[in-house]
Scaffold this active site. Sequence first.
Site, mmCIF file in Angstrom:
data_model
loop_
_atom_site.group_PDB
_atom_site.id
_atom_site.type_symbol
_atom_site.label_atom_id
_atom_site.label_comp_id
_atom_site.label_asym_id
_atom_site.label_seq_id
_atom_site.Cartn_x
_atom_site.Cartn_y
_atom_site.Cartn_z
ATOM 1 N N SER A 87 -67.425 2.517 -14.849
ATOM 2 C CA SER A 87 -66.286 3.439 -14.765
ATOM 3 C C SER A 87 -66.259 4.307 -13.514
ATOM 4 O O SER A 87 -65.300 5.053 -13.313
ATOM 5 C CB SER A 87 -66.232 4.333 -16.009
ATOM 6 O OG SER A 87 -65.788 3.575 -17.114
ATOM 7 N N LYS A 143 -63.096 3.714 -11.666
ATOM 8 C CA LYS A 143 -61.832 4.372 -12.009
ATOM 9 C C LYS A 143 -61.299 5.267 -10.891
ATOM 10 O O LYS A 143 -60.102 5.266 -10.602
ATOM 11 C CB LYS A 143 -61.993 5.178 -13.305
ATOM 12 C CG LYS A 143 -62.090 4.319 -14.563
ATOM 13 C CD LYS A 143 -62.277 5.193 -15.796
ATOM 14 C CE LYS A 143 -62.062 4.396 -17.086
ATOM 15 N NZ LYS A 143 -63.089 3.358 -17.307
ATOM 16 N N TYR A 182 -60.608 8.778 -23.912
ATOM 17 C CA TYR A 182 -61.130 7.903 -22.867
ATOM 18 C C TYR A 182 -60.810 6.455 -23.208
ATOM 19 O O TYR A 182 -61.103 5.996 -24.315
ATOM 20 C CB TYR A 182 -62.635 8.105 -22.759
ATOM 21 C CG TYR A 182 -63.253 7.524 -21.522
ATOM 22 C CD1 TYR A 182 -62.742 7.818 -20.257
ATOM 23 C CD2 TYR A 182 -64.340 6.673 -21.611
ATOM 24 C CE1 TYR A 182 -63.313 7.296 -19.127
ATOM 25 C CE2 TYR A 182 -64.930 6.157 -20.481
ATOM 26 C CZ TYR A 182 -64.401 6.457 -19.240
ATOM 27 O OH TYR A 182 -64.969 5.937 -18.110
#
Length: 383
Positions: A59, A62, A169
């Site tokens: 992540s 991201k 999330y």
Amino acid sequence: MSFQAFEAALAKAVADGRIAGAVALVTDRDGVTYEHAAGTRAAGQPAAMDAQTVFWIASMTKAIVSVAALRLVEQGKVSLDGDLGELLPDLKDLQVLEDVTGGKARLRPAKGFVTLRQLLTHTSGFAYPFSHPGLMAHAQTEGAMDPNSGSRAAHRQPLMFDPGQGWIYGIGIDWAGIVIEAASGQRLDAYLKDHVFTPLGMSDTGFALSEAQAARKASVHVRGPDGALIPIPFGMPADPEVLSGGGGLYSTAPDYARFLRMLLGTDGGGVISPETLRGLRDSHTAGHRAGMLISTMPNMSNDFDLYPHMEVGHGLATMVTPEPTGDGRGAGSLSWAGLANTYYWADPEAGQGGVLMTQLLPFADPEVLALFKALERGAYGLD
């Protein structure tokens, strides 16, 4: 700066078999100011961790994809607040999961439409099965596919709340990657290479590894019943239908530091405008506390809430801490992490950022979090 406490803690974690190894790096706006590695790339193997070690950053992808999407906003190719269903029919007529009872999901039409701002800030209602028990139940009863499979169909899932009405999330930035492809006409890997990686000099970052990069890759580990580290086979799908904008990249600590220096700078590094860069420090989640995770899959992630004492927000690319952390970082700092225990921060006011990379599941390992805290304290001269 003083990193004696951090280095001692890292050496002990490696010696005690709590992690196989790690790479740490601190940077200011001009370049790397501290770099340190310890341990090995895989438990029981001789190859040492070093600055060239390649990690699955999960992540930490991201923030990169979010910045890439904002470049298209600047160019007028996509709107932050428009209905994305006009660009992507998959995002039309979305449904909200109300509950799962008797092995059956109860759904209703969503009120409102999903926007790019909501995807980037995790306020769209899209979740991960490991971040929401309702979606986990839905996946189990409906036989839903894992988005990490790389299938576009696996991304077509119900929302956990109406768009804009909460924070959870989830796969919003995977959808943002699909938005980038639709708005730019390029596959996500090509777009990132042309407009982020090449301008920033990130030659060791991508969705697929060359043979040379694969030889430098660290293994992902889990702990066995006796606590011993076990390297596990792991790799993102090769040439998937959908490249994971939320978690598919591999990188190195020095490469990610190049991205951090863009966040720390003032001109956007040729990637985004100075105005967009300044806006990354703003929270877009007022009224919805961000940055926390209650895990439904303890083998994948522990619960995560680093700053329960403050109203953590989420900006258009990262988590935003509105107050000083107490360990060095100032108010308005940017940060986030990757599932296999990789972490970063960027403090624009102080002009300082850092990254700690290892490869261990589940996420939010207490010992690695303690190491990350020690690295931050060392960077600000608090130890």
